[in-house]
Scaffold this motif. Structure first.
Motif, PDB file in Angstrom:
ATOM      1  N   ILE A 129      14.595   0.228  -6.072  1.00 15.07           N
ATOM      2  CA  ILE A 129      13.650  -0.695  -6.718  1.00 15.07           C
ATOM      3  C   ILE A 129      12.639   0.088  -7.545  1.00 15.07           C
ATOM      4  CG2 ILE A 129      11.712  -2.252  -6.233  1.00 15.07           C
ATOM      5  CD1 ILE A 129      13.448  -3.406  -3.933  1.00 15.07           C
ATOM      6  N   GLN A 130      12.093   1.167  -6.976  1.00 14.31           N
ATOM      7  CA  GLN A 130      11.120   1.975  -7.711  1.00 14.31           C
ATOM      8  C   GLN A 130      11.747   2.552  -8.977  1.00 14.31           C
ATOM      9  OE1 GLN A 130       7.557   2.850  -7.257  1.00 14.31           O
ATOM     10  NE2 GLN A 130       8.207   3.207  -9.345  1.00 14.31           N
ATOM     11  N   ALA A 131      12.958   3.081  -8.862  1.00 16.74           N
ATOM     12  CA  ALA A 131      13.626   3.671 -10.027  1.00 16.74           C
ATOM     13  C   ALA A 131      13.938   2.611 -11.093  1.00 16.74           C
ATOM     14  CB  ALA A 131      14.899   4.380  -9.588  1.00 16.74           C
ATOM     15  N   LYS A 132      14.441   1.474 -10.668  1.00 19.30           N
ATOM     16  CA  LYS A 132      14.855   0.426 -11.608  1.00 19.30           C
ATOM     17  C   LYS A 132      13.667  -0.207 -12.329  1.00 19.30           C
ATOM     18  CE  LYS A 132      17.550  -3.831 -11.847  1.00 19.30           C
ATOM     19  NZ  LYS A 132      18.360  -4.796 -11.080  1.00 19.30           N
ATOM     20  N   HIS A 133      12.549  -0.357 -11.632  1.00 22.90           N
ATOM     21  CA  HIS A 133      11.406  -1.077 -12.192  1.00 22.90           C
ATOM     22  C   HIS A 133      10.195  -0.169 -12.419  1.00 22.90           C
ATOM     23  CE1 HIS A 133      13.499  -4.877 -11.540  1.00 22.90           C
ATOM     24  NE2 HIS A 133      13.803  -4.439 -10.329  1.00 22.90           N
ATOM     25  N   SER A 134      10.427   1.126 -12.570  1.00 21.37           N
ATOM     26  CA  SER A 134       9.322   2.088 -12.662  1.00 21.37           C
ATOM     27  C   SER A 134       8.399   1.834 -13.852  1.00 21.37           C
ATOM     28  CB  SER A 134       9.854   3.518 -12.718  1.00 21.37           C
ATOM     29  OG  SER A 134      10.616   3.708 -13.890  1.00 21.37           O
ATOM     30  N   ASP A 135       8.885   1.141 -14.868  1.00 18.90           N
ATOM     31  CA  ASP A 135       8.063   0.852 -16.037  1.00 18.90           C
ATOM     32  C   ASP A 135       7.013  -0.225 -15.776  1.00 18.90           C
ATOM     33  OD1 ASP A 135      10.192  -0.983 -15.762  1.00 18.90           O
ATOM     34  OD2 ASP A 135      10.043  -1.556 -17.872  1.00 18.90           O
ATOM     35  N   ARG A 136       7.188  -0.978 -14.659  1.00 18.35           N
ATOM     36  CA  ARG A 136       6.240  -2.069 -14.409  1.00 18.35           C
ATOM     37  C   ARG A 136       5.873  -2.264 -12.944  1.00 18.35           C
ATOM     38  NH1 ARG A 136       9.129  -7.390 -13.560  1.00 18.35           N
ATOM     39  NH2 ARG A 136      11.299  -6.837 -13.270  1.00 18.35           N
ATOM     40  N   LEU A 137       6.344  -1.368 -12.080  1.00 18.64           N
ATOM     41  CA  LEU A 137       6.103  -1.530 -10.651  1.00 18.64           C
ATOM     42  C   LEU A 137       5.849  -0.181  -9.995  1.00 18.64           C
ATOM     43  CD1 LEU A 137       6.338  -3.508  -8.091  1.00 18.64           C
ATOM     44  CD2 LEU A 137       8.645  -2.579  -7.895  1.00 18.64           C
ATOM     45  N   THR A 138       4.900  -0.165  -9.075  1.00 13.60           N
ATOM     46  CA  THR A 138       4.679   1.012  -8.243  1.00 13.60           C
ATOM     47  C   THR A 138       4.883   0.613  -6.795  1.00 13.60           C
ATOM     48  OG1 THR A 138       3.066   1.917  -9.792  1.00 13.60           O
ATOM     49  CG2 THR A 138       3.028   2.791  -7.549  1.00 13.60           C
ATOM     50  N   VAL A 139       5.888   1.208  -6.160  1.00 16.81           N
ATOM     51  CA  VAL A 139       6.100   0.994  -4.735  1.00 16.81           C
ATOM     52  C   VAL A 139       5.172   1.958  -4.000  1.00 16.81           C
ATOM     53  CG1 VAL A 139       7.745   1.106  -2.813  1.00 16.81           C
ATOM     54  CG2 VAL A 139       8.507   0.299  -5.072  1.00 16.81           C
ATOM     55  N   THR A 140       4.374   1.418  -3.097  1.00 20.66           N
ATOM     56  CA  THR A 140       3.402   2.218  -2.358  1.00 20.66           C
ATOM     57  C   THR A 140       3.553   1.942  -0.869  1.00 20.66           C
ATOM     58  OG1 THR A 140       1.870   2.041  -4.216  1.00 20.66           O
ATOM     59  CG2 THR A 140       0.957   2.752  -2.102  1.00 20.66           C
ATOM     60  N   ALA A 141       4.007   2.932  -0.139  1.00 13.78           N
ATOM     61  CA  ALA A 141       4.169   2.802   1.303  1.00 13.78           C
ATOM     62  C   ALA A 141       2.871   3.165   1.993  1.00 13.78           C
ATOM     63  CB  ALA A 141       5.299   3.710   1.790  1.00 13.78           C
ATOM     64  N   ILE A 142       2.435   2.297   2.891  1.00 13.62           N
ATOM     65  CA  ILE A 142       1.175   2.507   3.597  1.00 13.62           C
ATOM     66  C   ILE A 142       1.490   2.624   5.090  1.00 13.62           C
ATOM     67  CG2 ILE A 142      -1.082   1.541   4.134  1.00 13.62           C
ATOM     68  CD1 ILE A 142      -0.969   0.139   1.410  1.00 13.62           C
ATOM     69  N   ASN A 143       1.316   3.827   5.608  1.00  8.03           N
ATOM     70  CA  ASN A 143       1.619   4.071   7.013  1.00  8.03           C
ATOM     71  C   ASN A 143       0.512   3.476   7.879  1.00  8.03           C
ATOM     72  OD1 ASN A 143       1.091   5.959   9.522  1.00  8.03           O
ATOM     73  ND2 ASN A 143       3.287   5.911   9.093  1.00  8.03           N
ATOM     74  N   ILE A 144       0.897   2.628   8.833  1.00 10.59           N
ATOM     75  CA  ILE A 144      -0.089   2.015   9.724  1.00 10.59           C
ATOM     76  C   ILE A 144       0.178   2.362  11.189  1.00 10.59           C
ATOM     77  CG2 ILE A 144      -0.696   0.162   8.137  1.00 10.59           C
ATOM     78  CD1 ILE A 144       1.103  -1.707   9.823  1.00 10.59           C
ATOM     79  N   GLY A 145       1.001   3.376  11.402  1.00  6.10           N
ATOM     80  CA  GLY A 145       1.334   3.774  12.763  1.00  6.10           C
ATOM     81  C   GLY A 145       0.388   4.789  13.361  1.00  6.10           C
ATOM     82  N   GLY A 146      -0.512   5.318  12.550  1.00  3.90           N
ATOM     83  CA  GLY A 146      -1.460   6.297  13.051  1.00  3.90           C
ATOM     84  C   GLY A 146      -0.889   7.696  13.195  1.00  3.90           C
ATOM     85  N   GLU A 147       0.301   7.927  12.663  1.00  3.33           N
ATOM     86  CA  GLU A 147       0.891   9.260  12.729  1.00  3.33           C
ATOM     87  C   GLU A 147       0.060  10.247  11.918  1.00  3.33           C
ATOM     88  OE1 GLU A 147       4.391   6.389  13.190  1.00  3.33           O
ATOM     89  OE2 GLU A 147       2.765   6.537  11.772  1.00  3.33           O
TER      90      GLU A 147
END
Length: 108
Positions: free
Chosen positions: A24-42
């Motif tokens: 998804i990030q590669a295909k839509h990189s011109d209009r989308l930013t995938v941002t993973a937010i870790n909430i596990g406290g690691e």
């Protein structure tokens, strides 16, 4: 647009979504930013190792306390939770379905 992905290193479903999120990030990189937010406290080292080992190609945020605040703001109840946000800041989708996000992106 931004796709926030709330995740933990222990979440099997989060792990299974990585290849799709990379696409998804590669295909839509011109209009989308995938941002993973870790909430596990690691700790940062664990997250860096996980990202490298699993070839995550999108942005990963791992600020333990601030990430909790962000997850509270979007009322995240579990992982994975994905939140698609428009350029204007409007929440377009909240859920865990890669296929729904892909359809929305392909049709917008």
């Amino acid at each position: 647009q931004v796709l926030l992905v709330f995740w933990t290193t222990e979440c099997v479903y989060c792990l299974s979504h990585i290849p799709d999120l990379n696409k998804i990030q590669a295909k839509h990189s011109d209009r989308l930013t995938v941002t993973a937010i870790n909430i596990g406290g690691e700790v940062s080292r664990e997250i860096r190792d996980y990202v490298k080992r699993n070839q995550v190609s999108y942005l990963v945020l791992a600020d333990r306390m601030n990430n909790v605040d962000v997850s509270d703001a979007y009322q995240v109840k579990g992982t994975p939770t994905m939140v698609l946000i428009s350029k204007e800041g409007k929440v377009l989708y909240v859920g865990a379905s890669i296929s729904k996000i892909s359809k929305w992106l392909d049709n917008s």
